[in-house]
Design a protein around this motif. Structure first.
Motif, short mmCIF file in Angstrom:
data_model
loop_
_atom_site.label_atom_id
_atom_site.label_comp_id
_atom_site.label_asym_id
_atom_site.label_seq_id
_atom_site.Cartn_x
_atom_site.Cartn_y
_atom_site.Cartn_z
N MET A 1 0.84 -1.19 0.00
CA MET A 1 0.00 0.00 0.00
C MET A 1 0.89 1.25 0.00
O MET A 1 0.54 2.27 -0.56
N VAL A 2 2.04 1.13 0.66
CA VAL A 2 2.97 2.25 0.79
C VAL A 2 4.29 1.85 0.13
O VAL A 2 4.83 0.78 0.42
N GLN A 3 4.78 2.69 -0.76
CA GLN A 3 6.06 2.42 -1.40
C GLN A 3 7.17 2.52 -0.36
O GLN A 3 7.13 3.38 0.52
N PRO A 4 8.18 1.63 -0.43
CA PRO A 4 9.23 1.61 0.58
C PRO A 4 9.92 2.96 0.81
O PRO A 4 10.25 3.30 1.94
N ASP A 5 10.13 3.75 -0.24
CA ASP A 5 10.81 5.03 -0.06
C ASP A 5 9.95 6.06 0.67
O ASP A 5 10.45 7.09 1.11
N LEU A 6 8.66 5.78 0.85
CA LEU A 6 7.77 6.68 1.57
C LEU A 6 7.45 6.19 2.98
O LEU A 6 6.76 6.86 3.74
N GLU B 1 6.15 8.61 10.47
CA GLU B 1 6.29 9.86 11.21
C GLU B 1 4.97 10.62 11.29
O GLU B 1 4.75 11.36 12.24
N ASN B 2 4.12 10.42 10.31
CA ASN B 2 2.86 11.16 10.26
C ASN B 2 1.67 10.34 10.77
O ASN B 2 0.54 10.79 10.69
N SER B 3 1.93 9.16 11.30
CA SER B 3 0.87 8.30 11.82
C SER B 3 0.53 8.72 13.24
O SER B 3 1.41 8.97 14.06
N ASP B 4 -0.76 8.81 13.56
CA ASP B 4 -1.19 9.20 14.90
C ASP B 4 -0.75 8.21 15.97
O ASP B 4 -0.36 8.58 17.06
N ASP B 5 -0.83 6.92 15.66
CA ASP B 5 -0.52 5.90 16.66
C ASP B 5 0.72 5.07 16.33
O ASP B 5 1.03 4.12 17.01
N GLY B 6 1.44 5.45 15.28
CA GLY B 6 2.65 4.73 14.91
C GLY B 6 2.40 3.47 14.11
O GLY B 6 3.33 2.80 13.69
N GLU B 7 1.13 3.13 13.88
CA GLU B 7 0.82 1.94 13.11
C GLU B 7 0.72 2.29 11.63
O GLU B 7 0.20 3.33 11.26
N VAL B 8 1.23 1.38 10.80
CA VAL B 8 1.19 1.56 9.35
C VAL B 8 0.64 0.28 8.74
O VAL B 8 1.12 -0.82 9.05
N LEU B 9 -0.37 0.41 7.91
CA LEU B 9 -0.91 -0.74 7.19
C LEU B 9 -0.05 -0.95 5.95
O LEU B 9 -0.03 -0.09 5.06
N LEU B 10 0.70 -2.04 5.92
CA LEU B 10 1.59 -2.31 4.79
C LEU B 10 0.81 -2.85 3.60
O LEU B 10 1.14 -2.59 2.47
N ASP B 11 -0.16 -3.64 3.83
CA ASP B 11 -1.10 -4.20 2.87
C ASP B 11 -1.09 -5.70 2.90
O ASP B 11 -1.03 -6.26 3.98
N ASP B 12 -1.16 -6.34 1.76
CA ASP B 12 -1.48 -7.77 1.71
C ASP B 12 -0.29 -8.66 1.36
O ASP B 12 0.54 -8.30 0.51
N ILE B 13 -0.28 -9.82 1.99
CA ILE B 13 0.63 -10.90 1.64
C ILE B 13 -0.26 -12.09 1.35
O ILE B 13 -1.09 -12.48 2.18
N VAL B 14 -0.11 -12.66 0.16
CA VAL B 14 -0.95 -13.77 -0.27
C VAL B 14 -0.08 -15.00 -0.45
O VAL B 14 0.91 -14.96 -1.19
N LEU B 15 -0.43 -16.09 0.24
CA LEU B 15 0.27 -17.35 0.09
C LEU B 15 -0.53 -18.29 -0.81
O LEU B 15 -1.74 -18.37 -0.68
N ALA B 16 0.17 -19.00 -1.66
CA ALA B 16 -0.45 -20.05 -2.47
C ALA B 16 -0.33 -21.35 -1.69
O ALA B 16 0.75 -21.94 -1.63
N HIS B 17 -1.42 -21.77 -1.07
CA HIS B 17 -1.37 -22.91 -0.16
C HIS B 17 -0.79 -24.17 -0.81
O HIS B 17 0.06 -24.84 -0.23
N LEU C 1 9.28 -8.70 4.20
CA LEU C 1 10.52 -8.02 3.83
C LEU C 1 10.38 -7.32 2.47
O LEU C 1 10.89 -6.22 2.29
N HIS C 2 9.68 -7.95 1.54
CA HIS C 2 9.41 -7.26 0.27
C HIS C 2 8.64 -5.97 0.51
O HIS C 2 8.95 -4.93 -0.07
N LEU C 3 7.63 -6.03 1.38
CA LEU C 3 6.84 -4.83 1.67
C LEU C 3 7.68 -3.74 2.34
O LEU C 3 7.36 -2.56 2.23
N LEU C 4 8.75 -4.14 3.01
CA LEU C 4 9.63 -3.17 3.66
C LEU C 4 10.76 -2.70 2.76
O LEU C 4 11.62 -1.94 3.18
N GLY C 5 10.75 -3.16 1.49
CA GLY C 5 11.70 -2.66 0.52
C GLY C 5 12.85 -3.58 0.17
O GLY C 5 13.70 -3.24 -0.64
N TYR C 6 12.90 -4.76 0.77
CA TYR C 6 13.95 -5.72 0.43
C TYR C 6 13.60 -6.42 -0.87
O TYR C 6 12.44 -6.58 -1.21
N ASP C 7 14.63 -6.86 -1.58
CA ASP C 7 14.41 -7.59 -2.82
C ASP C 7 15.56 -8.57 -3.03
O ASP C 7 16.50 -8.61 -2.23
#
Length: 103
Positions: free
Chosen positions: A18-23, A29-45, A72-78
């Protein structure tokens, strides 16, 4: 995998940011409670279960590893080149060790 990554083959995990790693820092810093919704991780069972069997690990442990990988991908690792791959694998190992799951 074909629709989102253009790869016509099965995959074990997909991450949808939901949020690009560089942002990320600006968002936290702009979150009221420090929580950030990164978005979705989908596993192929089916893929996850087959890989777990091949690796002789539990489906739960392998799924946890894939969730860590996706996060880790959502946090910008590749893993597009050897340096990135090495750094990402090291982070995965550190996290899995903290979770008491050794990979």
């Amino acid at each position: 995998n074909r629709q989102y990554r253009g790869k016509d083959k099965p995959t074990n995990v997909l991450s949808f940011p939901m949020v690009q790693p560089d942002l990320m820092e600006a968002v936290t810093e702009n979150s009221d409670d420090g929580e950030v919704l990164l978005d979705d991780i989908v596993l192929a069972h089916g893929v996850c279960a087959a890989e777990a069997m091949e690796r002789r690990v539990s489906v739960e442990d392998h799924a946890t590893h894939l969730i860590v990988h996706g996060l880790l991908h959502l946090l910008g690792y590749d893993h597009m080149d050897d340096d990135e791959k090495s750094e990402m694998r090291q982070r995965e190992k550190e996290i899995m060790k903290k979770l008491s799951i050794f990979k």
